[in-house]
Write a protein that holds these residues in place. Sequence first.
Motif, PDB file in Angstrom:
ATOM      1  N   LYS A  64      12.203  82.206  67.064  1.00  0.00           N
ATOM      2  CA  LYS A  64      12.495  81.365  65.893  1.00  0.00           C
ATOM      3  C   LYS A  64      13.126  80.047  66.323  1.00  0.00           C
ATOM      4  CE  LYS A  64      13.266  84.806  62.226  1.00  0.00           C
ATOM      5  NZ  LYS A  64      14.318  85.457  61.425  1.00  0.00           N
ATOM      6  N   GLY A  65      13.999  80.120  67.338  1.00  0.00           N
ATOM      7  CA  GLY A  65      14.657  78.908  67.830  1.00  0.00           C
ATOM      8  C   GLY A  65      13.659  77.908  68.384  1.00  0.00           C
ATOM      9  N   VAL A  66      12.712  78.402  69.183  1.00  0.00           N
ATOM     10  CA  VAL A  66      11.685  77.525  69.758  1.00  0.00           C
ATOM     11  C   VAL A  66      10.817  76.936  68.647  1.00  0.00           C
ATOM     12  CG1 VAL A  66       9.587  77.474  71.167  1.00  0.00           C
ATOM     13  CG2 VAL A  66      11.636  78.621  72.029  1.00  0.00           C
ATOM     14  N   ARG A  99      23.033  76.837  66.865  1.00  0.00           N
ATOM     15  CA  ARG A  99      23.413  76.298  68.175  1.00  0.00           C
ATOM     16  C   ARG A  99      22.255  76.405  69.164  1.00  0.00           C
ATOM     17  NH1 ARG A  99      29.689  77.714  69.613  1.00  0.00           N
ATOM     18  NH2 ARG A  99      30.624  76.709  67.810  1.00  0.00           N
ATOM     19  N   LEU A 100      21.542  77.528  69.114  1.00  0.00           N
ATOM     20  CA  LEU A 100      20.376  77.686  69.988  1.00  0.00           C
ATOM     21  C   LEU A 100      19.356  76.585  69.695  1.00  0.00           C
ATOM     22  CD1 LEU A 100      18.603  79.215  72.031  1.00  0.00           C
ATOM     23  CD2 LEU A 100      17.821  80.657  70.135  1.00  0.00           C
ATOM     24  N   VAL A 105      16.254  71.671  70.890  1.00  0.00           N
ATOM     25  CA  VAL A 105      15.817  70.332  70.455  1.00  0.00           C
ATOM     26  C   VAL A 105      16.176  69.305  71.528  1.00  0.00           C
ATOM     27  CG1 VAL A 105      16.310  68.458  68.820  1.00  0.00           C
ATOM     28  CG2 VAL A 105      15.805  70.750  67.970  1.00  0.00           C
ATOM     29  N   ASN A 106      17.365  69.442  72.094  1.00  0.00           N
ATOM     30  CA  ASN A 106      17.791  68.503  73.130  1.00  0.00           C
ATOM     31  C   ASN A 106      16.922  68.616  74.385  1.00  0.00           C
ATOM     32  OD1 ASN A 106      20.025  68.111  75.637  1.00  0.00           O
ATOM     33  ND2 ASN A 106      19.900  66.506  74.110  1.00  0.00           N
ATOM     34  N   LEU A 177      27.765  74.541  74.723  1.00  0.00           N
ATOM     35  CA  LEU A 177      27.355  75.568  73.756  1.00  0.00           C
ATOM     36  C   LEU A 177      26.879  76.828  74.476  1.00  0.00           C
ATOM     37  CD1 LEU A 177      25.414  73.422  71.109  1.00  0.00           C
ATOM     38  CD2 LEU A 177      27.680  74.435  70.854  1.00  0.00           C
ATOM     39  N   ALA A 178      26.137  76.642  75.567  1.00  0.00           N
ATOM     40  CA  ALA A 178      25.662  77.797  76.339  1.00  0.00           C
ATOM     41  C   ALA A 178      26.842  78.526  76.985  1.00  0.00           C
ATOM     42  CB  ALA A 178      24.665  77.342  77.403  1.00  0.00           C
ATOM     43  N   ALA A 179      27.776  77.760  77.550  1.00  0.00           N
ATOM     44  CA  ALA A 179      28.928  78.365  78.229  1.00  0.00           C
ATOM     45  C   ALA A 179      29.820  79.128  77.253  1.00  0.00           C
ATOM     46  CB  ALA A 179      29.736  77.285  78.945  1.00  0.00           C
TER      47      ALA A 179
END
Length: 212
Positions: A64-66, A99-100, A105-106, A177-179
């Motif tokens: 869904k994120g992708v 956040r994912l 997107v980035n 965000l990942a960390a």
Amino acid sequence: PQPLAALRTLSGNTVRFLERGQLDVASTNLKTINELIDRMGRITASLRSFARRGDDQGRASLGKGVDAALQLLGSRMESLPLQLHRDFTDVQVQIDQTRLEQILVNLIGNALDAMQSQPQPTLWLEGEEFDGKYRLRVRDNGHGIDAEARKHLFEPFFTTKPGEQGLGLGLTLSASLAAATGGHLGVEHPASGGTTFVLSLPLVSPTPAEPI
């Protein structure tokens, strides 16, 4: 304007004004530089507090994120003769869904920027499970990143984009965000060219069965 670009210009000009003995102008420039540094510090602090705000206990669907990221970037993708290769599993990962999507997107947006002058732009989204985490590689065949820029990629306010395109905060925020969820964002530079960003996020553990 980008604070870092403004700092470079101001500091370069200030040296010249000092050499010419124009101390008033140099003094004004130094005050502006000081204000810019304060502003950068405030932005960085607020970003870090946002990224670390509590433990990220969310869960997200990678598929869904992708899909959401690709939809948001749809108009930019349509302007390129893009080949897209998807080779990942729709796993559940430990991160808030929004956040994912911000991270994706980035990363995908950066890949599209890097391939603007590529006659056959190709984007690979490749995933694998590894040691309790899911690792998604976002790989492009763009212009790549030069050796000097590689040293600063995750620093706040660093950008390789021309003019005023972006503040240079996307990768810094994405890495934070990942960390915050126990994951990691890294980068690889394939010998064949282009750039690969590697996003690793903890997999959602299956709920253990209740003992009978």
